[in-house]
Design a protein around this motif. Structure first.
Motif, PDB file in Angstrom:
ATOM      1  N   ILE B 187      15.888  -6.607  11.562  1.00  0.00           N
ATOM      2  CA  ILE B 187      14.724  -5.098  11.948  1.00  0.00           C
ATOM      3  C   ILE B 187      13.327  -5.559  10.710  1.00  0.00           C
ATOM      4  N   LEU B 188      12.496  -5.556  11.920  1.00  0.00           N
ATOM      5  CA  LEU B 188      11.257  -5.942  11.167  1.00  0.00           C
ATOM      6  C   LEU B 188      10.738  -3.954  11.310  1.00  0.00           C
ATOM      7  N   LEU B 189      10.276  -3.177  11.299  1.00  0.00           N
ATOM      8  CA  LEU B 189       9.876  -1.532  11.617  1.00  0.00           C
ATOM      9  C   LEU B 189       8.526  -1.358  11.340  1.00  0.00           C
ATOM     10  N   VAL B 190       7.968  -1.580  12.276  1.00  0.00           N
ATOM     11  CA  VAL B 190       6.495  -0.750  11.534  1.00  0.00           C
ATOM     12  C   VAL B 190       6.502   1.333  12.182  1.00  0.00           C
ATOM     13  N   GLU B 191       5.967   1.516  11.318  1.00  0.00           N
ATOM     14  CA  GLU B 191       6.120   3.255  11.284  1.00  0.00           C
ATOM     15  C   GLU B 191       5.300   4.012  10.586  1.00  0.00           C
ATOM     16  N   GLN B 192       4.558   4.775  11.063  1.00  0.00           N
ATOM     17  CA  GLN B 192       3.866   5.689  10.679  1.00  0.00           C
ATOM     18  C   GLN B 192       4.480   6.999   9.487  1.00  0.00           C
ATOM     19  N   ASN B 193       5.157   7.273  10.213  1.00  0.00           N
ATOM     20  CA  ASN B 193       6.307   8.130   9.120  1.00  0.00           C
ATOM     21  C   ASN B 193       6.443   7.342   8.132  1.00  0.00           C
ATOM     22  N   ALA B 194       6.235   7.313   7.103  1.00  0.00           N
ATOM     23  CA  ALA B 194       6.567   6.461   5.991  1.00  0.00           C
ATOM     24  C   ALA B 194       7.450   6.521   5.284  1.00  0.00           C
ATOM     25  N   TYR B 195       8.138   8.493   5.458  1.00  0.00           N
ATOM     26  CA  TYR B 195       9.041   9.116   4.676  1.00  0.00           C
ATOM     27  C   TYR B 195      10.538   8.061   5.201  1.00  0.00           C
ATOM     28  N   MET B 196      10.534   8.770   6.171  1.00  0.00           N
ATOM     29  CA  MET B 196      11.884   8.054   7.517  1.00  0.00           C
ATOM     30  C   MET B 196      11.689   6.837   6.655  1.00  0.00           C
ATOM     31  N   GLY B 216       7.460  -4.376  -2.088  1.00  0.00           N
ATOM     32  CA  GLY B 216       8.110  -4.167  -2.422  1.00  0.00           C
ATOM     33  C   GLY B 216       9.827  -3.682  -2.091  1.00  0.00           C
ATOM     34  N   ASP B 217      10.626  -3.737  -2.824  1.00  0.00           N
ATOM     35  CA  ASP B 217      11.801  -2.557  -3.099  1.00  0.00           C
ATOM     36  C   ASP B 217      11.882  -1.171  -2.244  1.00  0.00           C
ATOM     37  N   SER B 218      12.088  -0.374  -0.851  1.00  0.00           N
ATOM     38  CA  SER B 218      11.426   0.702  -0.555  1.00  0.00           C
ATOM     39  C   SER B 218      11.876   1.992  -1.619  1.00  0.00           C
ATOM     40  N   ASN B 219      13.393   1.735  -2.953  1.00  0.00           N
ATOM     41  CA  ASN B 219      13.301   2.338  -3.738  1.00  0.00           C
ATOM     42  C   ASN B 219      12.215   2.624  -4.883  1.00  0.00           C
ATOM     43  N   VAL B 220      12.058   2.045  -4.641  1.00  0.00           N
ATOM     44  CA  VAL B 220      10.918   1.492  -6.609  1.00  0.00           C
ATOM     45  C   VAL B 220       9.348   2.149  -5.395  1.00  0.00           C
ATOM     46  N   LEU B 221       8.954   2.000  -4.185  1.00  0.00           N
ATOM     47  CA  LEU B 221       8.019   1.761  -3.777  1.00  0.00           C
ATOM     48  C   LEU B 221       8.538   3.660  -3.534  1.00  0.00           C
ATOM     49  N   LYS B 222       9.380   4.094  -2.584  1.00  0.00           N
ATOM     50  CA  LYS B 222       9.609   5.611  -2.249  1.00  0.00           C
ATOM     51  C   LYS B 222       9.068   6.368  -4.159  1.00  0.00           C
ATOM     52  N   ASP B 223       8.936   6.159  -5.451  1.00  0.00           N
ATOM     53  CA  ASP B 223       8.559   6.498  -6.461  1.00  0.00           C
ATOM     54  C   ASP B 223       7.607   6.439  -6.589  1.00  0.00           C
ATOM     55  N   ASP B 224       6.830   5.554  -6.005  1.00  0.00           N
ATOM     56  CA  ASP B 224       5.741   5.128  -6.930  1.00  0.00           C
ATOM     57  C   ASP B 224       3.881   5.912  -6.322  1.00  0.00           C
ATOM     58  N   LYS B 225       3.823   6.439  -7.378  1.00  0.00           N
ATOM     59  CA  LYS B 225       2.398   7.586  -7.660  1.00  0.00           C
ATOM     60  C   LYS B 225       1.521   7.407  -6.522  1.00  0.00           C
ATOM     61  N   ARG B 226       1.202   6.133  -5.940  1.00  0.00           N
ATOM     62  CA  ARG B 226      -0.180   6.142  -5.428  1.00  0.00           C
ATOM     63  C   ARG B 226       0.512   6.500  -3.939  1.00  0.00           C
ATOM     64  N   ILE B 227       2.492   5.521  -3.131  1.00  0.00           N
ATOM     65  CA  ILE B 227       2.933   6.122  -2.179  1.00  0.00           C
ATOM     66  C   ILE B 227       3.113   7.968  -1.847  1.00  0.00           C
ATOM     67  N   ARG B 228       3.404   8.100  -3.289  1.00  0.00           N
ATOM     68  CA  ARG B 228       3.503   9.140  -2.615  1.00  0.00           C
ATOM     69  C   ARG B 228       2.435  10.338  -2.217  1.00  0.00           C
ATOM     70  N   TYR B 231       1.118   8.770   1.172  1.00  0.00           N
ATOM     71  CA  TYR B 231       2.102   8.473   2.821  1.00  0.00           C
ATOM     72  C   TYR B 231       2.876  10.091   2.712  1.00  0.00           C
ATOM     73  N   LEU B 232       3.277   9.978   1.851  1.00  0.00           N
ATOM     74  CA  LEU B 232       4.012  11.062   1.578  1.00  0.00           C
ATOM     75  C   LEU B 232       3.720  12.097   1.650  1.00  0.00           C
ATOM     76  N   GLY B 233       2.865  12.163   1.380  1.00  0.00           N
ATOM     77  CA  GLY B 233       2.317  13.243   1.985  1.00  0.00           C
ATOM     78  C   GLY B 233       2.352  14.589   0.800  1.00  0.00           C
ATOM     79  N   GLU B 234       1.817  13.841  -0.839  1.00  0.00           N
ATOM     80  CA  GLU B 234       2.140  14.869  -1.823  1.00  0.00           C
ATOM     81  C   GLU B 234       1.397  14.953  -2.776  1.00  0.00           C
ATOM     82  N   ILE B 235       0.823  15.728  -3.722  1.00  0.00           N
ATOM     83  CA  ILE B 235      -0.439  16.144  -4.118  1.00  0.00           C
ATOM     84  C   ILE B 235      -1.057  15.377  -5.864  1.00  0.00           C
ATOM     85  N   ALA B 236      -1.029  14.159  -5.779  1.00  0.00           N
ATOM     86  CA  ALA B 236      -1.085  13.471  -7.160  1.00  0.00           C
ATOM     87  C   ALA B 236      -1.576  13.986  -8.218  1.00  0.00           C
TER      88      ALA B 236
END
Lengths: 294, 236
Positions: B187-196, B216-228, B231-236
């Motif tokens: 599967i190649l998935l395009v999403e705006q809902n980055a978290y899911m 990169g690996d989803s697990n790594v990106l999930k924890d990346d500060k810039r990504i958070r 796209y994940l709605g966190e305040i850096a």
């Protein structure tokens, strides 16, 4: 009363011929959102080929109809390939202008001496007209022929569109070209096929018209073309049952006007209907105004 | 399985995708995430040949598919479920599904696939004879995915499957995506809902204004500060 019934039958005869033309308009509109104004001229070419078929080439008339349908199917596909496909994703008005250009081209090119020539020709019917009287109402073998042929074509078309794979492809293309592509439909081929079928129906209509009203010339397609277009709009353009319904109404309206009011008013009535529909119900009798879904 | 190499795509003068490269390996779920207008949908539309790339090369199972027509690509088992679902409103649920199997000739196999889709989506079975236009958004999305599955995809491209759905339905759709993948479809998935998307995907590519800015690996990106932050709605 008998006079009235006879007029109903005359109206049915005319309406069925209009239906054969209107279907081409409506199918093409449904699939590429284009009013193919050259369609009435394909009808004319169909009438001529049929006429040559049974008078000059000595073909039996059913074969002449078939040859005419095949030739016009090729003509319809050729027109699409040359005049519409390159403009498919251009503004709609551009393709419309191209359609009008093709229409004029066919009319004047066919009027050249080495083509059909500019003069009226009287059609020698391939069989004698026979009248039957049924309960005081007179009907002719030509009317029966038109009725049977048209109904067969209409039923066949309905089957093609609703029951076959090509029909499913046509309906999907009519919904959305890209969606059809993603299902694996060859969109260009489907559109080409639709033009072919529409043109073949018009050709059959043309030959029947030439047999029923036995005088043909190269500008004969304009009026029936416009009236069939009106019929398609009246029924709801893009809808196959709408085209049939609209055409039957147009046929009756025209014949009734000629019979009971004045034969000079028949064209006026036909186009008054067009204006009225556009003012009152632009989507046509069977059309639905579709709300935009976001 | 799918390799996209240096493709650039233009809409008129606008450069929607600039020199993008990514790949999808057999068995993976890969996601392209990014904001509106980042070029995610354009990338998918280029792969399925709805739009032509100006430059670059796309290969699927070692064949160059850059110049193929859309229907030829579908025939290879590369199936694209478009953004906005594109359910044919005047077709019944069943006919929509059948349309998904347009290029297949094995009648028995098609019926079998249809049963599989109905088992996966019992709601569609209930609405089998209903017109596609009468379904709710969530049902339409299920139908869109079901229709994609009817083609027996080797690789499934999903464009914004969660668009316009409630959080609960979104969870449901992502669960379905996961099970489809577990059953062997890449599967190649395009999403705006980055978290899911990062939850379900093995790997991810982050797109910004038509370029890949991170991958990169989803697990790594999930924890990346810039990504958070982005796209994940966190305040850096």
């Amino acid at each position: 009363m008998d006079y009235f019934m006879e007029q109903v039958i005359n109206g049915l005869q005319l309406g069925l011929v209009y239906a054969l033309i209107a279907l081409g308009y409506t199918m093409v509109y449904g699939i590429v959102k284009l009013i193919n104004f050259a369609h009435g001229d394909v009808f004319m070419v169909g009438a001529f080929i049929g006429y040559f078929g049974f008078s000059s080439w000595g073909l039996p008339w059913p074969l002449a109809i078939l040859v005419s349908a095949l030739c016009c199917a090729c003509l319809g596909m050729l027109i699409e390939r040359i005049a519409y496909r390159p403009l498919r994703y251009a503004t709609r008005i551009v393709a419309l202008i191209s359609a009008i250009g093709v229409s004029f081209f066919l009319e004047y090119f066919c009027s050249l001496k080495f083509m059909f020539g500019p003069n009226y020709r009287v059609v020698q019917r391939p069989f004698d007209e026979v009248y039957w009287s049924i309960g005081g109402v007179t009907i002719s073998n030509i009317q029966v022929l038109i009725f049977c042929t048209a109904v067969c074509m209409l039923v066949g078309l309905q089957y093609l569109v609703m029951r076959t794979k090509m029909g499913a492809a046509m309906r999907t293309v009519s919904f959305d070209h890209d969606t059809a592509r993603l299902m694996g439909v060859n969109v260009d081929r489907t559109i080409s096929f639709t033009f072919g079928i529409g043109a073949a129906l018009a050709a059959v209509g043309g030959v029947l018209y030439a047999i029923a009203y036995p005088q043909i010339w190269t500008f004969m397609g304009i009026m029936p073309g416009l009236k069939a277009f009106t019929a398609a709009v009246l029924g709801g353009i893009g809808l196959i049952p709408g085209a049939m319904l609209g055409a039957l109404i147009m046929g009756q309206a025209e014949v009734m006007t000629a019979a009971f009011i004045s034969s000079q008013l028949r064209d006026a009535i036909a186009f008054s209907i067009l204006i009225l529909v556009l003012l009152v119900r632009p989507c046509g009798i069977l059309g639905k105004t579709q709300p935009e879904k976001v | 399985m799918l390799t996209v190499r240096n493709i650039s795509v233009y809409y008129g003068a606008i450069n929607a995708v600039q020199d993008i490269s990514f790949e999808v390996k057999e068995g993976e779920v890969v996601t392209l995430i990014g904001a509106n207008g980042a070029g995610k949908s354009t990338s998918l539309r280029t792969i399925s040949s709805l739009i032509k790339a100006k430059s670059g090369e796309i290969t699927f199972e070692d064949k160059n598919i850059t110049t193929l027509k859309p229907h030829q690509i579908v025939a290879m088992g590369l199936i694209h479920v478009p953004e906005g679902r594109k359910i044919i409103g005047s077709f019944t649920v069943r006919d929509n599904l059948k349309m998904g199997a347009f290029l297949r000739k094995d009648k028995a196999g098609i019926l079998e696939s249809m049963e599989e889709v109905f088992t996966r989506f019992p709601r569609l079975k209930e609405r089998e004879k209903q017109l596609g236009g009468t379904l709710s958004g969530g049902e339409q999305q299920m139908l869109a995915i079901g229709r994609g599955l009817m083609a027996k995809p080797r690789l499934l491209l999903l464009d914004e499957p969660s668009m316009g759905l409630s959080p609960i339905l979104t969870e449901e759709i992502f669960e379905i995506i996961r099970t489809i993948n577990q059953k062997g479809t890449t599967i190649l998935l395009v999403e705006q809902n980055a978290y899911m998307a990062l939850q379900v995907a093995h790997r991810a590519y982050v797109l910004e204004t038509g370029r890949v800015v991170m991958s990169g690996d989803s697990n790594v990106l999930k924890d990346d500060k810039r990504i958070r932050a982005a796209y994940l709605g966190e305040i850096a």
